[in-house]
Design a protein around this motif. Structure first.
Motif, mmCIF file in Angstrom:
data_model
loop_
_atom_site.group_PDB
_atom_site.id
_atom_site.type_symbol
_atom_site.label_atom_id
_atom_site.label_comp_id
_atom_site.label_asym_id
_atom_site.label_seq_id
_atom_site.Cartn_x
_atom_site.Cartn_y
_atom_site.Cartn_z
ATOM 1 N N PHE A 61 -1.616 15.696 7.844
ATOM 2 C CA PHE A 61 -0.822 14.468 7.765
ATOM 3 C C PHE A 61 -0.423 14.058 6.364
ATOM 4 O O PHE A 61 -1.164 14.221 5.405
ATOM 5 N N LEU A 62 0.757 13.470 6.313
ATOM 6 C CA LEU A 62 1.244 12.763 5.146
ATOM 7 C C LEU A 62 1.403 11.312 5.594
ATOM 8 O O LEU A 62 1.889 11.056 6.703
ATOM 9 N N VAL A 63 0.953 10.369 4.773
ATOM 10 C CA VAL A 63 1.047 8.952 5.142
ATOM 11 C C VAL A 63 1.852 8.191 4.096
ATOM 12 O O VAL A 63 1.864 8.543 2.914
ATOM 13 N N SER B 284 4.401 4.464 -1.170
ATOM 14 C CA SER B 284 4.139 5.782 -1.738
ATOM 15 C C SER B 284 3.651 6.708 -0.630
ATOM 16 O O SER B 284 3.123 6.255 0.390
ATOM 17 N N LEU B 285 3.838 7.993 -0.847
ATOM 18 C CA LEU B 285 3.391 9.004 0.107
ATOM 19 C C LEU B 285 2.138 9.671 -0.427
ATOM 20 O O LEU B 285 2.043 9.967 -1.612
ATOM 21 N N LYS B 286 1.190 9.898 0.482
ATOM 22 C CA LYS B 286 -0.085 10.511 0.105
ATOM 23 C C LYS B 286 -0.543 11.434 1.218
ATOM 24 O O LYS B 286 -0.188 11.243 2.381
ATOM 25 N N ARG B 287 -1.366 12.399 0.865
ATOM 26 C CA ARG B 287 -2.031 13.211 1.873
ATOM 27 C C ARG B 287 -3.050 12.320 2.571
ATOM 28 O O ARG B 287 -3.731 11.516 1.933
ATOM 29 N N ALA B 288 -3.158 12.453 3.874
ATOM 30 C CA ALA B 288 -4.109 11.643 4.630
ATOM 31 C C ALA B 288 -5.540 12.070 4.325
ATOM 32 O O ALA B 288 -5.809 13.229 3.997
#
Length: 140
Positions: free
Chosen positions: A34-36, A3-7
């Motif tokens: 960043f997006l992680v 999944s993608l999340k804001r850092a």
């Protein structure tokens, strides 16, 4: 599965480790840029950011741990970063990565570039002894 999340601030040590592993851009990193990508156990798989300059935005610090490459981590990060803004986006990359970024909608740019991008280009030229690809993503 990822999944993608804001850092968050807690992600920054892992992001720095990953960027150092791949010789990525660690200049002035901030979690809000960043997006992680993380797996179901919350392990960092990859990252990317929109690096803001006074007059332009650069897609930067795209990095994925080797075991998680070629499963869509980088392309999902890039797609989400691009969709998060309406601004023109700049990108500097190794020449070998130009075809990958072209598939993502970026094009080689041959005109005059913003001073911030030019400064980074000159630095990459010195460090890597090869000119990087200068690319742009422009919806216009």
């Amino acid at each position: 599965m990822f999944s993608l999340k804001r850092a968050t601030i807690e992600d920054m040590l892992g992001i720095m480790d990953l960027l150092l592993l791949v010789d990525g851009d660690t200049d002035n990193i901030k979690p809000e840029e960043f997006l992680v990508a993380k797996d179901i156990n919350n392990n960092l798989l990859g990252c990317g950011r929109l690096k803001k300059y006074p007059n332009c935005i650069e897609v930067a610090s795209i990095a994925v741990y080797p075991p998680y490459r070629k499963i869509g981590v980088a392309s999902n990060i890039i797609t989400n970063l691009v969709e998060s803004t309406k601004e023109k986006l700049w990108l500097l990359c190794e020449k070998a990565l130009v075809p990958f970024f072209e598939k993502m909608g970026f094009v080689i740019y041959k005109g005059l570039v913003h001073q911030d991008i030019w400064n980074k280009y000159q630095n990459m030229l010195k460090v890597y002894n090869m000119p990087p690809g200068v690319m742009i993503y422009d919806r216009n």
